[in-house]
Write a protein that holds these residues in place. Sequence first.
Motif, short mmCIF file in Angstrom:
data_model
loop_
_atom_site.label_atom_id
_atom_site.label_comp_id
_atom_site.label_asym_id
_atom_site.label_seq_id
_atom_site.Cartn_x
_atom_site.Cartn_y
_atom_site.Cartn_z
N ALA A 1 0.82 -1.22 0.00
CA ALA A 1 0.00 0.00 0.00
C ALA A 1 0.85 1.26 0.00
CB ALA A 1 -0.94 0.00 1.21
N ILE B 1 -5.13 2.01 -3.00
CA ILE B 1 -6.40 1.51 -2.44
C ILE B 1 -7.50 1.58 -3.49
CG2 ILE B 1 -8.01 1.69 -0.51
CD1 ILE B 1 -5.90 3.36 0.97
N CYS C 1 -7.11 -1.25 -5.83
CA CYS C 1 -7.52 -2.51 -5.19
C CYS C 1 -9.04 -2.62 -5.16
CB CYS C 1 -6.98 -2.57 -3.76
SG CYS C 1 -5.19 -2.77 -3.68
N LEU D 1 -3.47 -6.06 1.85
CA LEU D 1 -2.68 -4.82 1.80
C LEU D 1 -1.62 -4.84 2.89
CD1 LEU D 1 -5.35 -1.99 1.37
CD2 LEU D 1 -3.43 -2.43 -0.17
N MET E 1 -10.60 -6.40 1.46
CA MET E 1 -9.17 -6.16 1.68
C MET E 1 -8.81 -6.51 3.12
SD MET E 1 -8.49 -2.48 -0.16
CE MET E 1 -9.76 -1.90 -1.30
N ILE F 1 -5.77 -6.15 5.92
CA ILE F 1 -4.55 -5.35 6.10
C ILE F 1 -3.57 -6.09 6.99
CG2 ILE F 1 -3.59 -3.15 6.93
CD1 ILE F 1 -6.42 -1.94 6.46
#
Lengths: 335, 335
Positions: free
Chosen positions: A8, A19, A22, A35, A56, A58
Amino acid sequence: MAKIIVDAFGGDNSPLEVIKGCEMAIRKLGTEIILTGSADKIKKCASENNISLEGMKIVHTDDVFDIHDEPKEIIKSGKNTSMAIGMKLLSDNKGDAFVSAGSTGALVMGATFIVKRIKGIKRVAPAPILPADRGSFILLDAGANTECRPEMLVQFAIMGSAYMERVMGIKKPKVALLNIGTEETKGRELETETYKLLQKSGLNFAGNIEARDIPKGECQVVVTDGFTGNIVLKLYEGMGSFFSKKMKWLYSGIGTVGALFSINKIKAFKKQMDYRETGGSALMGVKKPVIKAHGSSDAKAFFNAIRQAQKFADGKVVESIENYVKILSEREQTE
Amino acid sequence: MAKIIVDAFGGDNSPLEVIKGCEMAIRKLGTEIILTGSADKIKKCASENNISLEGMKIVHTDDVFDIHDEPKEIIKSGKNTSMAIGMKLLSDNKGDAFVSAGSTGALVMGATFIVKRIKGIKRVAPAPILPADRGSFILLDAGANTECRPEMLVQFAIMGSAYMERVMGIKKPKVALLNIGTEETKGRELETETYKLLQKSGLNFAGNIEARDIPKGECQVVVTDGFTGNIVLKLYEGMGSFFSKKMKWLYSGIGTVGALFSINKIKAFKKQMDYRETGGSALMGVKKPVIKAHGSSDAKAFFNAIRQAQKFADGKVVESIENYVKILSEREQTE
């Protein structure tokens, strides 16, 4: 569905454009995204720009690889940059491919020592897909290995062929050795020796290509050392910018009537020449797919890089290279 | 007035376009011309095409250097080709400069062993003048010496600077070393060592240039080895053709109204990109001016090559290089 790990915090427009790209990939391709980077910053950026983070996951780290750092910093222990973590996740099979718009040098270094090379492959080579008059071609090495031996160039040819066949759907792609003349005696020792090896490689070797014929697109795989490849890649970009500028200037005089006539053609041409359309450079020779997105990538470019990463993984390019290397080494042993 | 020796049998369009170009030079510039080649064929061609041979002296030979011959054939005794005779005449001070559109390899070989190198100069390098967004630049080595040492590249920089200053009228031309990054640590040993030498050369050294910045034209002298230089030259040509083709296609749709608006701009752009406008490649490092005209030169290109040869001689480029080499070698001895 493919699971793509995305840095990211790589590139000039991170994390916002990353982002956004994505989010597009999740929506349009159904990709799963992991990410890497600061969770707080990603969430803040997403909420400020009304981007949904659904789909997503993280993996948090506060550290970012600075573009000015020495590439080798990427593999120093304790440096948990968003790039290094992404490659560790890839190596641990937490995802199918990795995309980053960070430093090419660091990516090559990380790919070599974290994700690791395919068995038998001597060097990792960044390989952009460049537009040509007819179709496109893969260029490798585009800048990692300034000094090469003939067997490395043969491996580049193998890897480029596998990519063009399995990702771009070109059957028996034509391989050309970049040289200063078409005769097999031309060039440095690197070229004359590589020529002989390519002739017996079993690849669809079309001989030497002179630089003036590259833009015609008659060959789909162009191999050379990393110094020369980098010059070609950047001159390609530079000439593209130069002509775009000139074209704008030329068109500024044609008036609305003229512009109306040609608007679709201009659009088609711009699309053909747009690096954002192809995605990024494939890092060839690595055990799992790594895509280096352009440093100035916007959302569309990240979307295309993710799509490319997915095709790279789905096409089983790595397996195809492993297979070819195995056949070649067996043949060498029986010779 | 300058006396220019011209190979009547070099290039794809000889002797007709050669003679036409010579006739133009005599008429427009008042040049004296010595043509080398078959007197019968030259006279027949001239009379069939109504070209006056006034002001042209013919030095007869029936032999022609075949483009497919090995370059070293040019210096074999007994081979009195139109190219070899031209260079012998130049060496014997029968003319001020020599122009040929024949084989580059043979010209470099002949220039080195017949006309001979400037004292202290290690290699002869063909150096084309290429168009850029701002002005133009000289590129050397464009293909003769595939393997170079740092001191050769420094000499290329000296010779290129002398040419741009004395022929193109650019004061203190900016010299750049072609490399894969701008930092002085980038590149191969050739580049890092050359960088250090250029820094203390006394030239207007602007550092490394990446290939993408070449077309901008911010540096007037770009130095590199002959392999890389040849790739750059040919990619420059190839990208030019590619974009010309694309531009034609784009313009085929704008209609008469639009075309009227932009016709002068298109003309200006075409002129800027036309290799025929610059003449040919200067063979740098030779004791007397030798110009290699493009193989496909027409009359206009030959005219420009002759004009360039005249400026090359009038500008006393060779004397300027001799002087610089002397200063540099004296400085090295006192260091």
